[in-house]
Design an enzyme around this catalytic site. Structure first.
Site, PDB file in Angstrom:
ATOM      1  N   ARG A  23      50.805  65.615  55.442  1.00 58.57           N
ATOM      2  CA  ARG A  23      50.897  65.601  53.970  1.00 58.57           C
ATOM      3  C   ARG A  23      49.823  64.758  53.314  1.00 58.57           C
ATOM      4  O   ARG A  23      49.569  64.879  52.135  1.00 58.57           O
ATOM      5  CB  ARG A  23      52.270  65.058  53.536  1.00 58.57           C
ATOM      6  N   GLU A  28      51.299  50.528  51.412  1.00 59.65           N
ATOM      7  CA  GLU A  28      51.670  49.551  50.393  1.00 59.65           C
ATOM      8  C   GLU A  28      50.384  48.904  49.909  1.00 59.65           C
ATOM      9  O   GLU A  28      49.712  48.234  50.686  1.00 59.65           O
ATOM     10  CB  GLU A  28      52.566  48.460  50.985  1.00 59.65           C
ATOM     11  N   GLN A  46      47.949  40.186  35.283  1.00 59.12           N
ATOM     12  CA  GLN A  46      47.229  41.217  34.541  1.00 59.12           C
ATOM     13  C   GLN A  46      46.509  42.136  35.516  1.00 59.12           C
ATOM     14  O   GLN A  46      45.898  41.669  36.473  1.00 59.12           O
ATOM     15  CB  GLN A  46      46.212  40.538  33.610  1.00 59.12           C
ATOM     16  N   ASP A  47      46.608  43.446  35.280  1.00 56.67           N
ATOM     17  CA  ASP A  47      45.862  44.434  36.055  1.00 56.67           C
ATOM     18  C   ASP A  47      44.822  45.075  35.146  1.00 56.67           C
ATOM     19  O   ASP A  47      45.116  45.399  33.990  1.00 56.67           O
ATOM     20  CB  ASP A  47      46.787  45.542  36.583  1.00 56.67           C
ATOM     21  N   ASN A  48      43.609  45.253  35.671  1.00 59.51           N
ATOM     22  CA  ASN A  48      42.512  45.873  34.930  1.00 59.51           C
ATOM     23  C   ASN A  48      41.944  47.017  35.761  1.00 59.51           C
ATOM     24  O   ASN A  48      42.051  47.004  36.987  1.00 59.51           O
ATOM     25  CB  ASN A  48      41.382  44.870  34.669  1.00 59.51           C
ATOM     26  N   ARG A  58      28.026  45.302  37.769  1.00 58.75           N
ATOM     27  CA  ARG A  58      28.826  44.471  36.866  1.00 58.75           C
ATOM     28  C   ARG A  58      28.923  43.074  37.461  1.00 58.75           C
ATOM     29  O   ARG A  58      29.228  42.919  38.628  1.00 58.75           O
ATOM     30  CB  ARG A  58      30.227  45.056  36.685  1.00 58.75           C
ATOM     31  N   HIS A  61      30.656  37.630  37.188  1.00 53.82           N
ATOM     32  CA  HIS A  61      31.513  37.073  36.147  1.00 53.82           C
ATOM     33  C   HIS A  61      32.518  36.056  36.685  1.00 53.82           C
ATOM     34  O   HIS A  61      32.914  36.115  37.841  1.00 53.82           O
ATOM     35  CB  HIS A  61      32.328  38.190  35.480  1.00 53.82           C
ATOM     36  N   LYS A  71      41.226  36.844  41.766  1.00 53.06           N
ATOM     37  CA  LYS A  71      41.292  38.302  41.636  1.00 53.06           C
ATOM     38  C   LYS A  71      41.568  38.940  42.992  1.00 53.06           C
ATOM     39  O   LYS A  71      41.058  38.486  44.017  1.00 53.06           O
ATOM     40  CB  LYS A  71      39.964  38.863  41.118  1.00 53.06           C
ATOM     41  N   HIS A 118      32.126  36.835  40.455  1.00 55.84           N
ATOM     42  CA  HIS A 118      32.432  38.118  41.076  1.00 55.84           C
ATOM     43  C   HIS A 118      31.629  39.242  40.421  1.00 55.84           C
ATOM     44  O   HIS A 118      31.433  39.251  39.206  1.00 55.84           O
ATOM     45  CB  HIS A 118      33.931  38.403  40.920  1.00 55.84           C
ATOM     46  N   TYR A 131      41.506  45.630  39.407  1.00 53.32           N
ATOM     47  CA  TYR A 131      41.566  44.187  39.569  1.00 53.32           C
ATOM     48  C   TYR A 131      42.982  43.707  39.265  1.00 53.32           C
ATOM     49  O   TYR A 131      43.538  44.084  38.242  1.00 53.32           O
ATOM     50  CB  TYR A 131      40.729  43.448  38.531  1.00 53.32           C
ATOM     51  N   ASP A 169      25.310  40.996  30.756  1.00 50.12           N
ATOM     52  CA  ASP A 169      25.009  40.644  32.140  1.00 50.12           C
ATOM     53  C   ASP A 169      23.530  40.317  32.341  1.00 50.12           C
ATOM     54  O   ASP A 169      23.173  39.534  33.217  1.00 50.12           O
ATOM     55  CB  ASP A 169      25.444  41.746  33.098  1.00 50.12           C
TER      56      ASP A 169
END
Length: 182
Positions: A23, A28, A46-48, A58, A61, A71, A118, A131, A169
């Site tokens: 399938r 997890e 928080q999830d981004n 990117r 940061h 993170k 990061h 993230y 940046d």
């Protein structure tokens, strides 16, 4: 999940146990109990998610204290080279980095503690990147070091001359001109 230590203490790569059959697959992607046991206690709040095309870079940061963030990152579509740079004053690994390829195929995750800058470079046509952060984003706490700083010795696997970067940046200082808040 298997936790793979890196050359910098606290920065780890996480490989999930993947169950495959006719399938498809299942795994997890996060278990607080297992993460706390194997990596350490972190309360993610928080999830981004970002979506980028090939050649986008990117970073690098971070959020300044008291809004610093740890993170847990992963690439759910495509491939990226993900990098954490130690910016903790007095650290024996200050200015050193860990780089890992994260992809939809390897399902790896990368944990970056507070005190690290990061960033990532997109190596596929499109990449969707997620993230988990342990502190809320505060624009006034934004910080960064130049993702193009050659003194860091990062092989981004793309030509930085053709990279797509934000104006913000492009304005980050080199590590040599940087005064770390950590």
């Amino acid at each position: 999940m298997e936790v793979i230590k890196t050359d910098i203490d606290g920065v780890v790569i996480i490989e999930p146990r993947i169950f495959k059959d006719a399938r498809g697959y299942f795994f997890e992607s996060f278990s607080k109990r297992e993460f706390d046991e194997k990596v350490g206690h972190v309360d993610f709040v928080q999830d981004n998610e970002s979506c980028s095309t090939y050649g986008v870079m990117r970073g690098l940061h971070f959020q300044r204290p008291p809004y610093a963030q740890a993170k847990l990152v992963r690439c759910v579509k495509g491939r990226v080279l993900d990098v954490a740079v130690d910016i903790r004053k007095g650290s024996p690994t200050y200015g050193k980095h860990v780089a890992v390829e994260l992809s939809e195929d390897n399902h790896r995750q990368f944990f970056i503690p507070r005190g690290f800058a990061h960033g990532f470079a997109v190596l596929s046509d499109v990449a969707v990147f997620q993230y988990k952060c342990d502190n809320y984003y505060h624009p006034e706490a934004d910080g960064g070091i130049s993702i193009l700083d050659e003194s860091l010795g990062i092989d981004w696997q793309i030509d930085p001359a053709n990279a797509i970067l934000s104006d913000k940046d492009l304005r980050h200082p080199l590590l040599a001109d940087f005064d770390s808040p950590f």
